[in-house]
Design a protein around this motif. Structure first.
Motif, short mmCIF file in Angstrom:
data_model
loop_
_atom_site.label_atom_id
_atom_site.label_comp_id
_atom_site.label_asym_id
_atom_site.label_seq_id
_atom_site.Cartn_x
_atom_site.Cartn_y
_atom_site.Cartn_z
N TYR A 199 -93.68 -16.89 104.38
CA TYR A 199 -92.43 -15.96 104.44
C TYR A 199 -92.21 -15.17 103.01
CZ TYR A 199 -87.34 -14.87 103.73
OH TYR A 199 -86.10 -14.45 103.52
N SER A 202 -90.75 -2.18 104.07
CA SER A 202 -90.52 -1.61 105.46
C SER A 202 -89.20 -1.40 105.63
CB SER A 202 -91.12 -2.62 106.57
OG SER A 202 -90.64 -3.79 106.42
N ASP A 224 -81.84 -10.47 103.97
CA ASP A 224 -82.34 -11.60 105.03
C ASP A 224 -81.32 -12.86 105.13
OD1 ASP A 224 -84.57 -10.01 105.41
OD2 ASP A 224 -86.03 -11.79 104.19
N VAL A 260 -97.14 -3.66 100.18
CA VAL A 260 -97.99 -4.99 99.43
C VAL A 260 -99.07 -5.25 100.00
CG1 VAL A 260 -96.49 -6.62 100.61
CG2 VAL A 260 -97.11 -7.09 98.34
#
Ligand code: AMP
Length: 605
Positions: free
Chosen positions: A342, A114, A420, A178
């Motif tokens: 996560y 994304s 991240d 995914v």
């Protein structure tokens, strides 16, 4: 809130995480203990495995590792990279070059992230065995959950799960998200029966690419089995809210189907019809109940009213999804929200060992067997270190510090910056636990879309071209992700300068502004446009025109709160309620995009 946060009393086998619910769980919990007992040793082994099997790849040969598999050599010779650095290699693989470019194992497909690059989803190479690794991480979730919530084998999970469209690269490799890859795999489709993991949604409904039919069938099955439902979930909070919105919009048709025991003709997919037919039966009492609950107009606590045995919501509400917590609390009557894992297209990272904790307390333990993890230190200003970035190993991060995650995967990403930012909150054995702080460079996000500052800037520039014939310009702008309604949408605040008509066409009217909204949407990245067009998970973009002088007031406000006049920059996204109030009180007109932007599953680059 129900009293579900309780430890199981009956002991099958005890691990340091707690007494497991059964022997199978005990084995999984022992695996977590094993992997975290000496995280550094596991990491060393993982790196050596990745480097030795891929030693002959073009990429590692170019790094001149000469077969070395130790950390020192790896760190000295392999550069830290971003997606853009890997574009040439990825493009070659996409175009059909099957030589061992990044991975010695054949690339089985691309996972479309994304995260975007040049407006298109990033393509992440993956290999077949990664499915096993993902499956392994999934298999740890219920054993951990069973430590805190007893009796989950006595009912089912109502999970709203969806596949998205897939495409082929020029070289013939499949490219898809995914989760689509996972749901379509035999790992998911042929999963063995597990009493702790029974879903109300038939697999055929999950695999239906038409989002209306898929959602309708999943909701209908969830309603028929409402008393069996012990947990309600979706991957992200936005997905669960979309399901609630769907119920608001379609309960009448659903109730009619339940009353008559027939299926809405809009559900045309034969495999979905067949799967749902197993449950379909006329149930006037249930139809009446659905009608009664949904027609009241009061939707607070709807989840526990319709599914009264729900013990918790299983949705990710960390990161960009935190904005949905109040709305979910409203609809669920304050049920606990479990953030269990996560993960990303590049690699699945870790799990939450205390899934019933409050969203603000969620920390994920990165499982050291999933890949090789390094951490780029972030300085106090929130930027990654200077000329020589400092990378720290998984076992050596420090509590309280923030880092950017850098990964090396079995599928052939080496020292890849995920983007991240994570903060270390503690350790489980020797494995650190991380709070998800934020994703770098994301200004606006409603669901999986991630719009950065330059994309917004470009969209404003493109749209404002339409104002030229009217002698008008956008003098300032800012934005906000509006999530009070479902689906949420982007709100862009514009301050206009309209000069004397002169040879211009005259004042800017609503029609022109509508066109500006659409032009902005057309300029957004493909994840945004897909959410708008195929998923309906983002609503039409809105431009709110504010009166002249508003942005000066905004600056005055910031300065009154201590901002330096020299350094003041207009924030390109605002979330602080007093500033939003100020902006909204100055709105002179609001305009929505009159049509969805263009989107096709095919990539433009
Ligand atoms: P994608 O590449 O589309 O699979 O998205 C992966 C990204 O989603 C991650 O890199 C994170 O930024 C975000 N993400 C995934 N899981 C979580 C989570 N549990 N909490 C917050 N953000 C998450």
């Amino acid at each position: 809130m129900m009293a579900v946060i309780k430890t199981i009393e009956s002991t099958v086998s005890s691990t340091p995480l707690g007494p497991a619910a059964n022997e199978k769980d005990a084995e999984k919990l022992r695996f977590i203990e094993e992997m975290t007992a000496d995280a550094d040793a596991v990491q060393e082994k993982v790196l050596s495995e990745i480097l030795s099997r891929n030693a002959k790849t073009e990429y590692l040969e170019r790094c001149k590792l000469d077969g070395a598999t130790d950390r020192e050599c790896f760190k000295a010779k392999v550069p830290v990279v971003t997606y853009e650095d890997l574009q040439p290699e990825i493009q070659r693989i996409a175009n059909g070059d099957r030589s061992a470019i990044l991975s010695a194992h054949p690339i089985s497909e691309f996972l479309t992230s994304s995260g975007t690059s040049a407006g298109e989803r990033k393509l992440m190479p993956t290999i077949k065995e990664e499915l096993d690794r993902r499956q392994l991480l999934y298999s740890l979730l219920m054993p951990v959950m069973n430590l805190y919530v007893p009796g989950l084998d006595k009912g089912k999970g109502l999970y709203f799960l969806f596949v998205k469209s897939e495409t082929k690269t020029p070289g013939g490799l499949t490219a898809r998200p995914v989760l689509t890859s996972y749901y379509k795999s035999e790992h998911f489709k042929s999963r063995p029966y597990d009493p702790y993991n029974v879903y109300t949604s038939p697999t055929a409904a999950i695999l239906c690419a038409d989002s209306f039919q898929s959602m309708y069938a999943q909701m209908l099955c969830g309603l028929y089995q409402r008393l069996d439902v012990l947990r309600v979930g979706a991957v992200f909070a936005s997905g669960l809210l979309r399901a609630i919105r769907f119920l608001q919009l379609h309960w009448e048709q659903l109730a009619a189907d339940i009353a008559s025991g027939t299926l809405n003709p809009r559900i045309g997919d034969p495999s979905v019809r067949e799967a749902v037919s197993d449950l379909l039966r006329p149930d006037p009492e249930l139809a009446q109940f659905v009608t009664f609950e949904c027609s009241k107009g009061d939707w607070s606590g709807i989840v526990t009213r319709v599914w009264p045995n729900t013990k918790y919501l299983d949705v990710i509400v960390t990161g960009a999804m935190a904005q949905y917590i109040p709305t979910l609390e409203y609809y669920s009557g304050g049920l606990p929200m479990a953030c269990t894992m996560y993960a990303s297209s590049e690699c699945y990272f870790g799990i939450n060992l205390r899934p019933m904790c409050a969203p603000s307390e969620v920390s994920y333990t990165i499982m050291p067997n999933m890949g090789y993890f390094e951490f780029l230190t972030i300085d106090a200003a929130g930027t990654c270190g200077a000329a020589t970035p400092q990378l720290v190993d998984l076992a050596h991060v420090e509590v309280g510090k923030e880092y950017e995650l850098v990964i090396t995967t079995y599928a052939g990403l080496y020292r890849y910056r995920v983007g991240d930012i994570l903060r270390v909150t503690g350790f489980h054995n020797s494995a650190p636990q991380f709070r998800f702080v934020r994703r770098k460079n994301v200004l606006l996000s409603i669901e999986s879309d991630k719009t950065d500052e330059s994309e917004l800037q470009r969209a404003v520039e493109t749209a404002s071209e339409l104002l030229k014939p009217y002698n008008a310009t956008v003098v300032e702008y800012t934005s906000h992700a509006y999530t009070k309604s479902i689906p949420g949408h982007y709100v862009i605040y514009w301050e206009l300068l309209e000069r004397e008509a002169g040879d211009g066409k005259g004042p800017v009217d609503g029609e022109v502004m509508g066109k500006c909204c659409l032009a902005m949407e057309e300029a957004m990245n493909s994840v945004y446009r897909q959410s708008r067009v195929a998923d309906g998970s983002i609503g039409p973009l809105e431009i709110r025109v504010v009166r002249s002088g508003t942005f000066e007031e905004l600056m005055d406000y910031a300065i009154s709160r201590g901002a330096s006049i020299n350094q003041y920059k207009v924030p390109r996204c605002v979330n602080f309620p007093p500033i939003l109030e100020l902006l909204d009180s100055r709105v002179v007109s609001a305009h929505f995009s009159p049509a969805p932007p263009k989107w096709t599953p095919h990539r433009s680059v």
